[in-house]
Design a protein around this motif. Structure first.
Motif, PDB file in Angstrom:
ATOM      1  N   ILE A  12       0.856  -1.186   0.000  1.00  0.00           N
ATOM      2  CA  ILE A  12       0.000   0.000   0.000  1.00  0.00           C
ATOM      3  C   ILE A  12       0.896   1.241   0.000  1.00  0.00           C
ATOM      4  O   ILE A  12       1.863   1.326   0.758  1.00  0.00           O
ATOM      5  N   GLY A  13       0.562   2.202  -0.851  1.00  0.00           N
ATOM      6  CA  GLY A  13       1.308   3.455  -0.902  1.00  0.00           C
ATOM      7  C   GLY A  13       0.635   4.528  -0.062  1.00  0.00           C
ATOM      8  O   GLY A  13      -0.586   4.495   0.155  1.00  0.00           O
ATOM      9  N   ALA A  14       1.423   5.466   0.414  1.00  0.00           N
ATOM     10  CA  ALA A  14       0.884   6.599   1.186  1.00  0.00           C
ATOM     11  C   ALA A  14       1.508   7.881   0.669  1.00  0.00           C
ATOM     12  O   ALA A  14       2.736   8.035   0.671  1.00  0.00           O
ATOM     13  N   CYS A 257      -8.071   8.548   2.928  1.00  0.00           N
ATOM     14  CA  CYS A 257      -7.803   9.981   3.024  1.00  0.00           C
ATOM     15  C   CYS A 257      -8.040  10.425   4.464  1.00  0.00           C
ATOM     16  O   CYS A 257      -9.119  10.217   5.016  1.00  0.00           O
ATOM     17  N   LEU A 258      -7.003  11.029   5.051  1.00  0.00           N
ATOM     18  CA  LEU A 258      -7.092  11.533   6.418  1.00  0.00           C
ATOM     19  C   LEU A 258      -6.214  12.766   6.554  1.00  0.00           C
ATOM     20  O   LEU A 258      -5.117  12.825   5.967  1.00  0.00           O
ATOM     21  N   GLN A 262      -4.958  13.169  12.224  1.00  0.00           N
ATOM     22  CA  GLN A 262      -5.850  12.026  12.385  1.00  0.00           C
ATOM     23  C   GLN A 262      -5.205  10.756  11.834  1.00  0.00           C
ATOM     24  O   GLN A 262      -5.386   9.658  12.385  1.00  0.00           O
ATOM     25  N   ALA A 263      -4.437  10.899  10.746  1.00  0.00           N
ATOM     26  CA  ALA A 263      -3.728   9.743  10.192  1.00  0.00           C
ATOM     27  C   ALA A 263      -2.737   9.191  11.208  1.00  0.00           C
ATOM     28  O   ALA A 263      -2.582   7.970  11.354  1.00  0.00           O
ATOM     29  N   ALA A 264      -2.059  10.073  11.941  1.00  0.00           N
ATOM     30  CA  ALA A 264      -1.117   9.620  12.968  1.00  0.00           C
ATOM     31  C   ALA A 264      -1.831   8.902  14.100  1.00  0.00           C
ATOM     32  O   ALA A 264      -1.308   7.932  14.666  1.00  0.00           O
ATOM     33  N   LEU A 265      -3.049   9.345  14.437  1.00  0.00           N
ATOM     34  CA  LEU A 265      -3.839   8.676  15.471  1.00  0.00           C
ATOM     35  C   LEU A 265      -4.133   7.234  15.048  1.00  0.00           C
ATOM     36  O   LEU A 265      -4.028   6.296  15.850  1.00  0.00           O
ATOM     37  N   VAL A 266      -4.500   7.064  13.766  1.00  0.00           N
ATOM     38  CA  VAL A 266      -4.746   5.721  13.231  1.00  0.00           C
ATOM     39  C   VAL A 266      -3.440   4.933  13.194  1.00  0.00           C
ATOM     40  O   VAL A 266      -3.390   3.754  13.585  1.00  0.00           O
ATOM     41  N   GLY A 267      -2.369   5.567  12.735  1.00  0.00           N
ATOM     42  CA  GLY A 267      -1.080   4.889  12.646  1.00  0.00           C
ATOM     43  C   GLY A 267      -0.554   4.430  13.997  1.00  0.00           C
ATOM     44  O   GLY A 267       0.138   3.411  14.094  1.00  0.00           O
ATOM     45  N   ALA A 460      -2.435   6.590   6.878  1.00  0.00           N
ATOM     46  CA  ALA A 460      -3.082   6.739   5.571  1.00  0.00           C
ATOM     47  C   ALA A 460      -3.054   5.421   4.808  1.00  0.00           C
ATOM     48  O   ALA A 460      -4.029   5.053   4.134  1.00  0.00           O
ATOM     49  N   ALA A 461      -1.939   4.700   4.912  1.00  0.00           N
ATOM     50  CA  ALA A 461      -1.840   3.402   4.248  1.00  0.00           C
ATOM     51  C   ALA A 461      -2.814   2.399   4.850  1.00  0.00           C
ATOM     52  O   ALA A 461      -3.458   1.621   4.128  1.00  0.00           O
ATOM     53  N   MET A 462      -2.939   2.412   6.174  1.00  0.00           N
ATOM     54  CA  MET A 462      -3.870   1.498   6.841  1.00  0.00           C
ATOM     55  C   MET A 462      -5.304   1.761   6.405  1.00  0.00           C
ATOM     56  O   MET A 462      -6.082   0.826   6.143  1.00  0.00           O
ATOM     57  N   ALA A 463      -5.677   3.050   6.321  1.00  0.00           N
ATOM     58  CA  ALA A 463      -7.038   3.405   5.889  1.00  0.00           C
ATOM     59  C   ALA A 463      -7.287   2.933   4.461  1.00  0.00           C
ATOM     60  O   ALA A 463      -8.374   2.442   4.139  1.00  0.00           O
TER      61      ALA A 463
END
Length: 535
Positions: A12-14, A257-258, A262-267, A460-463
């Motif tokens: 997956i790319g980010a 898309c984040l 918020q992307a760091a929170l998911v990461g 972002a990659a995880m999403a």
């Protein structure tokens, strides 16, 4: 989708477009390993005091180059580019771009989130008691205080002051959006059918979205006088939006898309209420997961959307403490003051002293953000003596980042929840061990840094990887216990911690009230403030 992959499995790319750089990173979906990346630093322009802009075409072209260069890296390292099943996008939030949907050309430079050109309007609203009811209603609807920081006033300024934007609106040629919208529109076809969209996390920073309904709010759009037809469609943070029409990855899905924080929170896998992370970059941002509950802060924090990982999945909210100046203060020492020629040299200067020598630096270049929200504050150095030298100023700058995080953490602890016993951190600045130790000392709790600090891009990659139709990344089954961390434990006494924080608070007091409201200048006999001329 084919289940046949190379030896490294599905990838997956980010695409990470930040205030300081553009990057494209590639992760293995099976274990989250970062395989390769390419990064390009992007400049900012300051045409007037308080104005911060960037070239939208440079932001776009740098991201395109990063994608192609990363794919070249993959081939050299023996990876298979066709294993990239999707990409996610994460971006600097609040920064606004207006462009012509027929020519594809920007109508003005991007107005960056740090920009304070709308300070006069914010001052006018905050200084008039009859407007407080309106300001309170705005905050209740969108979760944000009326501030130069967010997008709405930037858009209003473009509509009122840039002739090219005014004309494009009249002729139904104008589109407006944050950086994610600009990139996705261009990457999915541009003037030939590009998608005009954003996700709920970016939309929640524009001061125009209803935090409850997740739609553009008629009252907010009417109050700021922004036509809804200019704005992008609001989507979830994880779904197949469209497909790349540019770069060597043409045909690959964009499915995540984040906004960067918020992307760091998911990461960081902060999926449970009560979990929090702090990202150190150009600014510094602490997010606290509040679950599906909207919490309206009483202590200067922001209510924001944390993520919505699919159209049918629930929205999750967060409290956020935003610090405007963190890494940019260190960059300012290098580029503006010329104290050193590189970040490495700055680190060396700081390491030569054991403390700041009584020097305190409040880097309020654009006022103070959370929890103070003082647009009238300006940068200040306190405690200088003949003994002070460059190393003390650099050390004070690192300490300023840590003190600002403590300010935010103190506010979060006052919201009624349980005080954090440790702080998860990420971002470029966390690679500095000395800074992380300073942070632990000032907070009085453990500072925990993951061994892989690229959590913003990882989120972002995880999403993207968990989106329906991609389904190569089961993010909720991740075992966070397997992640290796570096832990920094406090080494100073509580008495020393309290005294240093008291002096910091005194320095903050001295920074406030420096930038006068026009009415204050009149009373002081300074005269009329020159109005901003039209472009």
């Amino acid at each position: 989708m084919s289940s046949i992959h190379g030896k490294h499995g599905p990838l997956i790319g980010a695409l990470d477009q930040g205030t300081s750089s553009s990057r494209f990173l590639v992760f293995a979906a099976t274990n989250g390993e970062l395989l390769t990346y390419h990064q390009i630093e992007v400049p900012r322009q300051c045409p007037k005091e308080g104005w911060v802009e960037q070239d939208p075409l440079l932001l776009l072209n740098s991201t395109l180059t990063c994608v192609d260069k990363t794919v070249e890296n993959m081939k050299k390292l023996g990876f298979t580019p066709s294993d990239i099943k999707a990409i996610g996008i994460t971006n600097q939030r609040e920064t606004i771009i207006a462009w012509d949907k027929y020519s594809g050309q920007p109508l003005y430079n991007a107005i960056v989130w740090l920009d304070t050109r709308t300070a006069k309007e914010v001052d006018d609203i905050s200084s008039k008691s009859n407007l407080k009811v309106i300001a309170d209603r705005v905050r209740y609807l969108c979760g944000l205080p009326i501030s130069t920081y967010f997008s709405a006033l930037k858009i209003k300024w473009l509509l009122n002051n840039v002739p090219a934007v005014k004309t494009a609106v009249e002729e139904d040629r104008c589109l407006v959006g944050t950086v994610d919208s600009w990139l996705i529109w261009n990457l999915t076809g541009g003037k030939s059918g590009g998608l005009h969209m954003t996700d709920v996390t970016n939309a929640s920073r524009m001061m125009l979205m209803n935090i409850d309904t997740l739609k553009w709010d008629p009252y907010l759009c009417n109050y700021f006088k922004i036509p809804m037809n200019l704005l992008p469609e609001i989507r979830s943070s994880s779904e197949i939006y469209g497909y790349l029409t540019r770069t060597v990855l043409q045909g690959v899905a964009i499915s995540g898309c984040l906004g960067d924080q918020q992307a760091a929170l998911v990461g960081q896998m902060c999926f449970r209420p009560g979990q929090a992370k702090c990202t150190y970059g150009t600014g510094c941002f602490l997010l606290f997961n509040t679950g599906q509950q909207i919490v309206h802060s009483q202590h200067g924090l922001l209510t924001t959307v944390a993520y919505k990982l699919g159209p049918k999945r629930p929205v999750v909210y967060a409290l956020e403490g935003s610090v405007g100046v963190a890494g940019s203060a260190i960059r300012w020492l290098r580029d503006n003051l010329g104290i050193a020629s590189s970040y490495e040299e700055l680190d060396q200067l700081s390491s030569k002293v054991t403390d700041s020598g009584g020097v305190y630096f409040v880097p309020a270049f654009s006022g103070l953000f959370a929890p103070y929200w003082r647009p009238d504050a300006r940068g200040i150095l306190c405690g200088l003596t003949e003994y002070s030298h460059r190393g003390h100023i650099v050390r004070a700058s690192y300490e300023a980042v840590s003190f600002q995080v403590k300010d935010v953490l103190e506010a979060m602890n006052q919201e009624g929840g349980f005080p954090l016993s440790s702080l998860q951190v990420d971002g470029g600045m966390t690679n500095n061990d000395a800074l992380m130790q300073i942070q632990a000392d000032i907070l009085g709790i453990k500072t925990i840094r993951p061994s892989m600090s690229e959590t913003t891009a990882l989120g972002a990659a995880m999403a993207a990887g968990c989106a329906e139709g991609i389904d190569v990344w089961d993010i909720f089954s991740e075992d966070s216990a397997t992640i290796t961390n570096d832990v920094f434990t406090p080494k100073i006494s509580q008495n020393e911690r309290d005294e240093r924080y008291w002096r910091w608070k005194e320095a903050v007091k001295r920074s406030c009230g420096w930038e006068l409201h026009p009415e204050q200048k009149k009373i002081a006999g300074i005269g009329e403030v020159e109005e901003i001329s039209e472009i």
